[in-house]
Design an enzyme around this catalytic site. Structure first.
Site, PDB file in Angstrom:
ATOM      1  N   LYS A  11       0.855  -1.190   0.000  1.00 32.83           N
ATOM      2  CA  LYS A  11       0.000   0.000   0.000  1.00 32.83           C
ATOM      3  C   LYS A  11       0.879   1.223   0.000  1.00 32.83           C
ATOM      4  O   LYS A  11       1.990   1.202   0.537  1.00 32.83           O
ATOM      5  CB  LYS A  11      -0.874   0.015   1.259  1.00 32.83           C
ATOM      6  CG  LYS A  11      -2.140   0.801   1.079  1.00 32.83           C
ATOM      7  CD  LYS A  11      -3.146  -0.011   0.310  1.00 32.83           C
ATOM      8  CE  LYS A  11      -4.284   0.820  -0.160  1.00 32.83           C
ATOM      9  NZ  LYS A  11      -5.268  -0.004  -0.870  1.00 32.83           N
ATOM     10  N   GLY A  51     -22.761   4.014  -5.326  1.00 29.07           N
ATOM     11  CA  GLY A  51     -21.672   4.430  -6.206  1.00 29.07           C
ATOM     12  C   GLY A  51     -21.276   3.264  -7.090  1.00 29.07           C
ATOM     13  O   GLY A  51     -22.114   2.431  -7.454  1.00 29.07           O
ATOM     14  N   ASN A  52     -19.992   3.166  -7.374  1.00 27.10           N
ATOM     15  CA  ASN A  52     -19.526   2.093  -8.263  1.00 27.10           C
ATOM     16  C   ASN A  52     -19.962   0.719  -7.756  1.00 27.10           C
ATOM     17  O   ASN A  52     -20.617  -0.047  -8.471  1.00 27.10           O
ATOM     18  CB  ASN A  52     -17.996   2.188  -8.385  1.00 27.10           C
ATOM     19  CG  ASN A  52     -17.417   1.062  -9.219  1.00 27.10           C
ATOM     20  OD1 ASN A  52     -17.501  -0.106  -8.845  1.00 27.10           O
ATOM     21  ND2 ASN A  52     -16.862   1.389 -10.363  1.00 27.10           N
ATOM     22  N   ALA A  53     -19.627   0.429  -6.510  1.00 24.91           N
ATOM     23  CA  ALA A  53     -19.931  -0.909  -5.973  1.00 24.91           C
ATOM     24  C   ALA A  53     -21.441  -1.115  -5.823  1.00 24.91           C
ATOM     25  O   ALA A  53     -21.990  -2.133  -6.263  1.00 24.91           O
ATOM     26  CB  ALA A  53     -19.212  -1.087  -4.633  1.00 24.91           C
ATOM     27  N   GLY A  54     -22.133  -0.169  -5.211  1.00 27.54           N
ATOM     28  CA  GLY A  54     -23.557  -0.325  -4.919  1.00 27.54           C
ATOM     29  C   GLY A  54     -24.438  -0.417  -6.160  1.00 27.54           C
ATOM     30  O   GLY A  54     -25.352  -1.245  -6.224  1.00 27.54           O
ATOM     31  N   GLY A  97     -25.175   2.846  -0.043  1.00 27.68           N
ATOM     32  CA  GLY A  97     -24.170   3.373  -0.972  1.00 27.68           C
ATOM     33  C   GLY A  97     -24.573   3.027  -2.383  1.00 27.68           C
ATOM     34  O   GLY A  97     -24.873   1.865  -2.688  1.00 27.68           O
TER      35      GLY A  97
HETATM   36  P1  NAD Z   1     -18.022   5.426  -4.749  1.00 30.21           P
HETATM   37  O1  NAD Z   1     -17.421   6.708  -4.350  1.00 30.21           O
HETATM   38  O2  NAD Z   1     -18.244   5.135  -6.198  1.00 30.21           O
HETATM   39  O3  NAD Z   1     -19.458   5.262  -4.023  1.00 30.21           O
HETATM   40  C1  NAD Z   1     -19.632   5.474  -2.668  1.00 30.21           C
HETATM   41  C2  NAD Z   1     -21.133   5.633  -2.400  1.00 30.21           C
HETATM   42  O4  NAD Z   1     -21.317   5.768  -0.994  1.00 30.21           O
HETATM   43  C3  NAD Z   1     -21.748   6.858  -3.042  1.00 30.21           C
HETATM   44  O5  NAD Z   1     -23.027   6.531  -3.527  1.00 30.21           O
HETATM   45  C4  NAD Z   1     -21.855   7.838  -1.880  1.00 30.21           C
HETATM   46  O6  NAD Z   1     -22.918   8.771  -2.052  1.00 30.21           O
HETATM   47  C5  NAD Z   1     -22.177   6.874  -0.770  1.00 30.21           C
HETATM   48  N1  NAD Z   1     -21.927   7.447   0.549  1.00 30.21           N
HETATM   49  C6  NAD Z   1     -20.973   8.324   0.932  1.00 30.21           C
HETATM   50  N2  NAD Z   1     -21.156   8.656   2.216  1.00 30.21           N
HETATM   51  C7  NAD Z   1     -22.223   7.964   2.646  1.00 30.21           C
HETATM   52  C8  NAD Z   1     -22.908   7.876   3.873  1.00 30.21           C
HETATM   53  N3  NAD Z   1     -22.506   8.599   4.930  1.00 30.21           N
HETATM   54  N4  NAD Z   1     -23.962   7.038   3.968  1.00 30.21           N
HETATM   55  C9  NAD Z   1     -24.377   6.333   2.896  1.00 30.21           C
HETATM   56  N5  NAD Z   1     -23.777   6.379   1.709  1.00 30.21           N
HETATM   57  C10 NAD Z   1     -22.719   7.188   1.593  1.00 30.21           C
HETATM   58  O7  NAD Z   1     -17.117   4.305  -4.075  1.00 30.21           O
HETATM   59  P2  NAD Z   1     -17.068   2.752  -4.463  1.00 30.21           P
HETATM   60  O8  NAD Z   1     -15.949   2.529  -5.403  1.00 30.21           O
HETATM   61  O9  NAD Z   1     -18.433   2.260  -4.815  1.00 30.21           O
HETATM   62  O10 NAD Z   1     -16.601   2.134  -3.064  1.00 30.21           O
HETATM   63  C11 NAD Z   1     -17.537   1.892  -2.023  1.00 30.21           C
HETATM   64  C12 NAD Z   1     -16.890   0.994  -0.982  1.00 30.21           C
HETATM   65  O11 NAD Z   1     -16.460  -0.205  -1.603  1.00 30.21           O
HETATM   66  C13 NAD Z   1     -15.641   1.588  -0.315  1.00 30.21           C
HETATM   67  O12 NAD Z   1     -15.569   1.103   1.014  1.00 30.21           O
HETATM   68  C14 NAD Z   1     -14.529   0.988  -1.114  1.00 30.21           C
HETATM   69  O13 NAD Z   1     -13.306   0.974  -0.383  1.00 30.21           O
HETATM   70  C15 NAD Z   1     -15.080  -0.395  -1.346  1.00 30.21           C
HETATM   71  N6  NAD Z   1     -14.416  -1.064  -2.469  1.00 30.21           N
HETATM   72  C16 NAD Z   1     -14.593  -0.632  -3.737  1.00 30.21           C
HETATM   73  C17 NAD Z   1     -13.934  -1.271  -4.753  1.00 30.21           C
HETATM   74  C18 NAD Z   1     -14.129  -0.864  -6.177  1.00 30.21           C
HETATM   75  O14 NAD Z   1     -13.547  -1.528  -7.062  1.00 30.21           O
HETATM   76  N7  NAD Z   1     -14.946   0.143  -6.483  1.00 30.21           N
HETATM   77  C19 NAD Z   1     -13.086  -2.367  -4.479  1.00 30.21           C
HETATM   78  C20 NAD Z   1     -12.937  -2.803  -3.155  1.00 30.21           C
HETATM   79  C21 NAD Z   1     -13.613  -2.127  -2.162  1.00 30.21           C
END
Ligand code: NAD
Length: 422
Positions: free
Chosen positions: A127, A225-228, A223
């Protein structure tokens, strides 16, 4: 920055695990060591192996100047931790964070070591972190640093700059040194939804072993975002699960006991910037979403949202930790006692790092796979990993989380022994 760049094996995609602080505000690295200690005791690891795994193998601390847009020069500090490379080159993203500390980076590097091991890909864990606030930096200042913005600030463009810089330093094209690149520069198809796909595959396998009917299961996603968002789509596409009752984002959540139409929610979010006020649903807070009487809860936003305080009120039977560190250690204890089946983050969200590894393989062989090949290979990897962990859970009569540590630590320890290190 050349030194910083050339000494690393980069991963570009955000696989950072934010430090899941407890209410006692434990040092994240002390927490990572405590998790290892528990696994080491169960596995009966010898002292030397345990001692090696408790500390990073290598750490690099750099200070470097960046010319700011106003002509002044600012010195930034960065860290790179190569935690353990017994199973292969260390992999792990680089974060920009105003309060970055070496201990946070050490913890994240340790968690990456267990993540790559639990999905059995030939990589170690690392990291990097740079102490800075990317919101205060212009695009040209960020490029100047030659360090990728991880997590939410990571973009394929920054990965492309990094790859280009590294290739220039090496004197030849080196696409495999960085993952998460744009597809025209050697990125992999299937990367965008890989994390969610991997998580949904683990839910599918959980439904098999726990004997519940996925298409009928109710679920909520925190959430969007990307994952959700991808999780909402893939729950429907892969599992036929049509009973998505609630979703949320940073502005709040929405709920419909009869089910939400994820496509309508997505369209609303694209139009308004949030899921809030989506027609045909009622408002719900992010806190209340976590306590809904749903079968499956999919935290996909932030760390530490399920705590010792609200865990007793969580009603879900299965928690799929797509986010990193969504439950505090206190919450884990409570949930375990309640019999909740938690698919731990470093297994549940490992689809992303798995496809990053596929990206490296494609770069190294110069053979680029169809998306359907990526998806099929990811499915095999995640299915196998889930069952590797589940078997240990059954044999040890323990939680999925502890079982995942046992699998991962055992694999790294075995690689160290085979190398003759311990
Ligand atoms: P992202 O920024 O695309 O989405 C995050 C989402 O969470 C957004 O919809 C945002 O509005 C929402 N959010 C922010 N604050 C919030 C709150 N207080 N309550 C509810 N929702 C809230 O991020 P992502 O890439 O989707 O990542 C989300 C999680 O998944 C993170 O913990 C990240 O570390 C983990 N993750 C993502 C990946 C990946 O490939 N995208 C890989 C491993 C882990």
């Amino acid at each position: 920055m050349g030194f910083f760049l050339s000494s690393l094996h980069f991963s570009a995609r955000c696989v950072s695990k934010p430090p899941p602080m407890t209410t006692e505000n434990l040092n994240p690295f002390a927490m990572a060591q405590a998790q290892l200690d528990e696994a080491a005791a169960i596995l009966g690891l010898d002292k030397a192996t345990h001692a090696m795994l408790r500390e990073p193998m290598r750490e690099i601390r750099v200070h470097f100047p960046v010319k700011m847009d106003n002509g002044s020069v600012r010195v930034f500090q960065g860290f790179r931790v190569q935690y353990n490379d017994a199973r292969g080159p260390t992999k792990g993203g680089i974060r920009f964070h105003p309060e970055e500390t070496i201990d946070t980076v050490r913890a994240l590097a340790a968690w990456m070591t267990w993540k790559t091991a639990v999905v059995n890909i030939p990589l170690g864990g690392g990291k990097g972190g740079v102490i800075c606030n990317p919101k205060e930096l212009s695009t040209s200042e960020i490029e100047e640093q030659d360090v990728p913005a991880p997590d939410v600030y990571m973009t394929p463009q920054i990965m492309a700059w990094m790859m280009d810089e590294y290739s220039t330093m090496m004197g030849h094209n080196e696409p495999g040194v960085i993952t998460g690149k744009p597809v025209p520069l050697g990125g992999s198809l299937g990367r965008a939804d890989a994390t969610a796909r991997g998580g949904v595959i683990t839910i599918r396998e959980a439904a098999k072993v726990l004997n519940f009917n996925a298409p009928e299961a109710t679920y909520a996603i925190q959430g969007f975002g990307n994952a959700g968002q991808h999780a909402a789509r893939l729950m429907r596409e892969l599992l036929g699960a049509r009973r998505l009752l609630a979703v949320s984002d940073s502005r709040g959540g929405i709920y419909n006991a009869d089910g939400l139409d994820w496509q309508a929610v997505l369209a609303h979010k694209e139009e308004t910037g949030s899921v809030v006020s989506c027609p045909g649903a009622q408002a719900i807070t992010n806190e209340a979403l976590l306590e809904l009487p749903v079968q499956i809860l999919i935290p996909s936003a932030l760390e530490n949202v399920i705590t010792g305080a609200n865990a007793p009120r969580v009603q879900a039977k299965v928690i799929a930790e797509l986010a990193n560190g969504p439950s505090t250690p206190e919450a884990d204890v409570t949930l375990r006692k309640k019999g909740v089946f938690t698919i731990p983050d470093f297994l549940c969200n490992a689809g992303g790092v798995t496809v990053s590894y596929f990206e490296m393989v494609q770069n190294q062989t110069n053979d680029y796979w169809e998306e359907s090949d990526v998806v099929a290979r990811l499915d095999r990897k995640m299915t196998q990993s889930f069952h590797d962990v589940y078997r240990v859970r059954e044999a040890q009569k323990t939680s999925m989380s502890t079982a995942a540590y046992l699998v991962a630590v055992q694999r790294v320890a075995e690689a160290m022994k085979l190398r003759g290190w311990v």
